[in-house]
Design a protein around this motif. Structure first.
Motif, PDB file in Angstrom:
ATOM      1  N   HIS A   1       0.990  -1.546  -0.110  1.00 30.78           N
ATOM      2  CA  HIS A   1       0.043   0.382  -0.125  1.00 30.78           C
ATOM      3  C   HIS A   1       0.830   1.327  -0.093  1.00 30.78           C
ATOM      4  O   HIS A   1       0.554   2.034  -0.608  1.00 30.78           O
ATOM      5  CB  HIS A   1      -0.952  -0.485   1.041  1.00 30.78           C
ATOM      6  CG  HIS A   1      -1.923  -0.274   0.996  1.00 30.78           C
ATOM      7  ND1 HIS A   1      -3.334  -0.148   0.225  1.00 30.78           N
ATOM      8  CD2 HIS A   1      -2.104  -1.886   0.847  1.00 30.78           C
ATOM      9  CE1 HIS A   1      -4.937  -0.931  -0.369  1.00 30.78           C
ATOM     10  NE2 HIS A   1      -3.655  -1.960   1.257  1.00 30.78           N
TER      11      HIS A   1
ATOM     12  N   ASP B   1      -0.216   2.959  -3.446  1.00 37.10           N
ATOM     13  CA  ASP B   1      -1.315   3.852  -3.244  1.00 37.10           C
ATOM     14  C   ASP B   1      -0.650   5.255  -4.228  1.00 37.10           C
ATOM     15  O   ASP B   1      -1.407   6.005  -3.966  1.00 37.10           O
ATOM     16  CB  ASP B   1      -1.063   3.813  -1.513  1.00 37.10           C
ATOM     17  CG  ASP B   1      -2.318   3.155  -1.477  1.00 37.10           C
ATOM     18  OD1 ASP B   1      -3.054   2.235  -2.042  1.00 37.10           O
ATOM     19  OD2 ASP B   1      -2.927   2.771   0.379  1.00 37.10           O
TER      20      ASP B   1
ATOM     21  N   LEU C   1      -0.082   6.108  -6.901  1.00 34.83           N
ATOM     22  CA  LEU C   1      -0.454   5.423  -8.223  1.00 34.83           C
ATOM     23  C   LEU C   1      -1.750   6.299  -8.394  1.00 34.83           C
ATOM     24  O   LEU C   1      -2.827   6.094  -7.574  1.00 34.83           O
ATOM     25  CB  LEU C   1      -0.497   4.252  -8.771  1.00 34.83           C
ATOM     26  CG  LEU C   1       0.957   3.884  -9.019  1.00 34.83           C
ATOM     27  CD1 LEU C   1       1.723   2.384  -9.517  1.00 34.83           C
ATOM     28  CD2 LEU C   1       2.101   4.231  -9.964  1.00 34.83           C
ATOM     29  N   PRO C   2      -2.217   6.123  -9.329  1.00 38.85           N
ATOM     30  CA  PRO C   2      -3.810   6.769  -9.456  1.00 38.85           C
ATOM     31  C   PRO C   2      -4.678   5.292  -9.661  1.00 38.85           C
ATOM     32  O   PRO C   2      -4.738   4.626  -9.640  1.00 38.85           O
ATOM     33  CB  PRO C   2      -3.618   6.761 -10.860  1.00 38.85           C
ATOM     34  CG  PRO C   2      -2.738   8.200 -11.531  1.00 38.85           C
ATOM     35  CD  PRO C   2      -1.415   6.364 -10.447  1.00 38.85           C
ATOM     36  N   ARG C   3      -6.233   6.161  -8.778  1.00 34.59           N
ATOM     37  CA  ARG C   3      -6.832   4.601  -8.471  1.00 34.59           C
ATOM     38  C   ARG C   3      -7.607   3.875  -9.664  1.00 34.59           C
ATOM     39  O   ARG C   3      -7.955   2.569  -9.717  1.00 34.59           O
ATOM     40  CB  ARG C   3      -7.642   5.420  -7.430  1.00 34.59           C
ATOM     41  CG  ARG C   3      -7.020   5.291  -6.113  1.00 34.59           C
ATOM     42  CD  ARG C   3      -8.540   5.928  -5.043  1.00 34.59           C
ATOM     43  NE  ARG C   3      -9.580   5.204  -4.678  1.00 34.59           N
ATOM     44  CZ  ARG C   3      -9.670   3.780  -4.120  1.00 34.59           C
ATOM     45  NH1 ARG C   3      -8.494   3.977  -3.548  1.00 34.59           N
ATOM     46  NH2 ARG C   3     -11.071   2.933  -3.798  1.00 34.59           N
ATOM     47  N   HIS C   4      -7.046   4.654 -10.966  1.00 36.10           N
ATOM     48  CA  HIS C   4      -8.442   4.540 -11.591  1.00 36.10           C
ATOM     49  C   HIS C   4      -7.808   4.826 -12.831  1.00 36.10           C
ATOM     50  O   HIS C   4      -6.584   4.767 -13.233  1.00 36.10           O
ATOM     51  CB  HIS C   4      -9.457   5.676 -11.827  1.00 36.10           C
ATOM     52  CG  HIS C   4     -10.863   5.315 -10.259  1.00 36.10           C
ATOM     53  ND1 HIS C   4     -11.650   4.621 -10.338  1.00 36.10           N
ATOM     54  CD2 HIS C   4     -10.158   6.366  -9.730  1.00 36.10           C
ATOM     55  CE1 HIS C   4     -12.174   4.247  -9.725  1.00 36.10           C
ATOM     56  NE2 HIS C   4     -11.811   5.861  -8.801  1.00 36.10           N
TER      57      HIS C   4
ATOM     58  N   SER D   1      -3.832   2.857 -15.325  1.00 40.45           N
ATOM     59  CA  SER D   1      -2.718   2.144 -14.363  1.00 40.45           C
ATOM     60  C   SER D   1      -3.548   1.569 -13.268  1.00 40.45           C
ATOM     61  O   SER D   1      -3.026   0.769 -12.098  1.00 40.45           O
ATOM     62  CB  SER D   1      -2.717   3.598 -13.013  1.00 40.45           C
ATOM     63  OG  SER D   1      -1.405   3.395 -12.221  1.00 40.45           O
ATOM     64  N   GLY D   2      -4.492   1.744 -12.959  1.00 35.78           N
ATOM     65  CA  GLY D   2      -4.846   1.407 -11.711  1.00 35.78           C
ATOM     66  C   GLY D   2      -5.957  -0.136 -11.832  1.00 35.78           C
ATOM     67  O   GLY D   2      -5.601  -0.552 -11.044  1.00 35.78           O
TER      68      GLY D   2
ATOM     69  N   VAL E   1      -2.524  -2.266 -11.716  1.00 37.26           N
ATOM     70  CA  VAL E   1      -2.304  -2.704 -10.252  1.00 37.26           C
ATOM     71  C   VAL E   1      -3.834  -3.557  -9.917  1.00 37.26           C
ATOM     72  O   VAL E   1      -2.418  -4.430  -9.349  1.00 37.26           O
ATOM     73  CB  VAL E   1      -2.654  -1.017  -8.926  1.00 37.26           C
ATOM     74  CG1 VAL E   1      -2.624  -1.718  -7.997  1.00 37.26           C
ATOM     75  CG2 VAL E   1      -1.137   0.095  -9.558  1.00 37.26           C
ATOM     76  N   GLU E   2      -3.914  -3.534 -10.689  1.00 30.61           N
ATOM     77  CA  GLU E   2      -5.407  -4.908  -9.935  1.00 30.61           C
ATOM     78  C   GLU E   2      -4.406  -5.760 -10.236  1.00 30.61           C
ATOM     79  O   GLU E   2      -5.054  -6.637  -9.815  1.00 30.61           O
ATOM     80  CB  GLU E   2      -7.097  -4.461 -10.440  1.00 30.61           C
ATOM     81  CG  GLU E   2      -7.452  -3.355  -9.241  1.00 30.61           C
ATOM     82  CD  GLU E   2      -7.779  -3.026  -8.246  1.00 30.61           C
ATOM     83  OE1 GLU E   2      -8.117  -4.613  -7.887  1.00 30.61           O
ATOM     84  OE2 GLU E   2      -7.264  -2.724  -7.414  1.00 30.61           O
TER      85      GLU E   2
ATOM     86  N   ARG F   1      -7.800  -2.735  -4.181  1.00 25.81           N
ATOM     87  CA  ARG F   1      -8.688  -1.534  -3.678  1.00 25.81           C
ATOM     88  C   ARG F   1      -9.655  -1.974  -3.711  1.00 25.81           C
ATOM     89  O   ARG F   1     -10.696  -1.071  -3.562  1.00 25.81           O
ATOM     90  CB  ARG F   1      -7.907   0.079  -4.615  1.00 25.81           C
ATOM     91  CG  ARG F   1      -6.470   0.111  -4.373  1.00 25.81           C
ATOM     92  CD  ARG F   1      -6.022   0.806  -5.207  1.00 25.81           C
ATOM     93  NE  ARG F   1      -5.230   1.670  -4.996  1.00 25.81           N
ATOM     94  CZ  ARG F   1      -4.704   2.595  -6.284  1.00 25.81           C
ATOM     95  NH1 ARG F   1      -4.652   2.297  -7.273  1.00 25.81           N
ATOM     96  NH2 ARG F   1      -2.861   2.734  -6.002  1.00 25.81           N
TER      97      ARG F   1
END
Length: 296
Positions: A23, A27, A29-32, A35-36, A39-40, A221
């Protein structure tokens, strides 16, 4: 990400440290957006690898043993291949507990997988469904004891993934029905040698029982969902691939693979699919199905 669910720890102490470090790094990095999503995807792969730790190490040792015990190797004079795999499996299991990579409750259900799997192995090898072509010390009849750890590896994965991904199941069937189905599947693995094979009926019952069930899981996330029947199939497919690696290494052999290796029959994919039902039901012993937060 919360480290507990309903007051119960989701992560071991080591996993909690890894989660906190992830995290702190990700964290930022952009959530959406792309990039998001990346990450997922990255965390999903890493968590799957972590959940497969026991099975992955065992599969690696099986591949390694193919070359260490090749013709002309000195190792067979020290310890047999199967005994090496058995002692390695015991060591790995102990290390996972001592290093807090696995909980004691998970180890208990894994022991159940080991017992259930070994019982099936003894019967199936007696019936000639497959063989273990090499001799060794730690065995029961024609079954080397390391083989039970192959089923334990499935149990380890199923138990760990349930906790690591905080899996919730929407519209999960009543537990008594799932235990009855799992019992019927297990019995059929034995009885089809003497009675008509009921697997197609069991497939149909499985589809009817679980077609409305969806698996909700947290990657990093966000929560995602997947039909549980699809999850059964994907897990079975990866186990079938691992089984092909096992027979390629000649640790065990099916009829028709004695002279040269050929891929494992796709019918075995169906057998692993049914075994997924047994696996999920056994895991509910320590991880009772939890509903998604938005389902009453």
């Amino acid at each position: 990400m919360s480290q507990s669910v309903n007051g119960k720890r989701r992560f071991t102490s080591l996993e909690a440290m890894i989660d906190a470090a992830a995290h702190r790094l990700l964290d930022q990095l952009p959530r959406h957006g792309l990039s998001g999503a990346l990450v997922e995807f990255l965390v999903f792969g890493l968590k799957q690898a972590w959940a497969c730790l026991f099975g992955g190490v065992m599969l690696g040792l099986i591949i390694l043993s193919k070359f260490l015990w090749a013709d002309g190797s000195a190792l067979p004079h020290l310890v047999t291949r199967y005994d090496f795999l058995f002692l390695s499996a015991v060591t790995i299991q102990l290390l996972m507990l001592l290093c807090r990579l696995e909980t004691l409750r998970e180890a208990k259900v894994i022991l159940i997988f080991h017992i259930v799997g070994t019982a099936m192995e003894i019967f199936k090898t007696h019936m000639g469904s497959w063989i273990y072509p090499e001799e060794n010390l730690f065995r029961i009849g024609g079954v080397p004891l390391f083989s039970g750890f192959m089923y334990a590896a499935v149990g380890s994965y199923m138990a760990r993934i349930n906790r690591i991904f905080d899996i919730r199941l929407a519209n999960y069937p009543p537990l008594p029905l799932t235990f009855a189905l799992a019992t019927g599947i297990y019995i059929n693995f034995f009885s089809h040698h003497y009675l008509p094979d009921m697997r197609w009926l069991l497939f149909a019952i499985t589809a009817l029982m679980f077609w409305r069930t969806s698996m909700h899981y947290r990657v990093f996330r966000f929560r995602h969902r997947m039909p549980l029947l699809l999850a059964f199939f994907l897990t079975s497919l990866f186990i079938w691939i691992a089984e092909n690696i096992g027979t390629w290494s000649r640790v065990w052999l099916y009829p028709g693979q004695h002279d040269q290796w050929v891929p494992v029959s796709l019918s075995k994919l169906g057998a692993w699919y049914l075994l997924m039902i047994i696996s999920v039901v056994l895991v509910t012993i320590i991880h009772p199905p939890k509903k998604p937060d938005d389902q009453p």
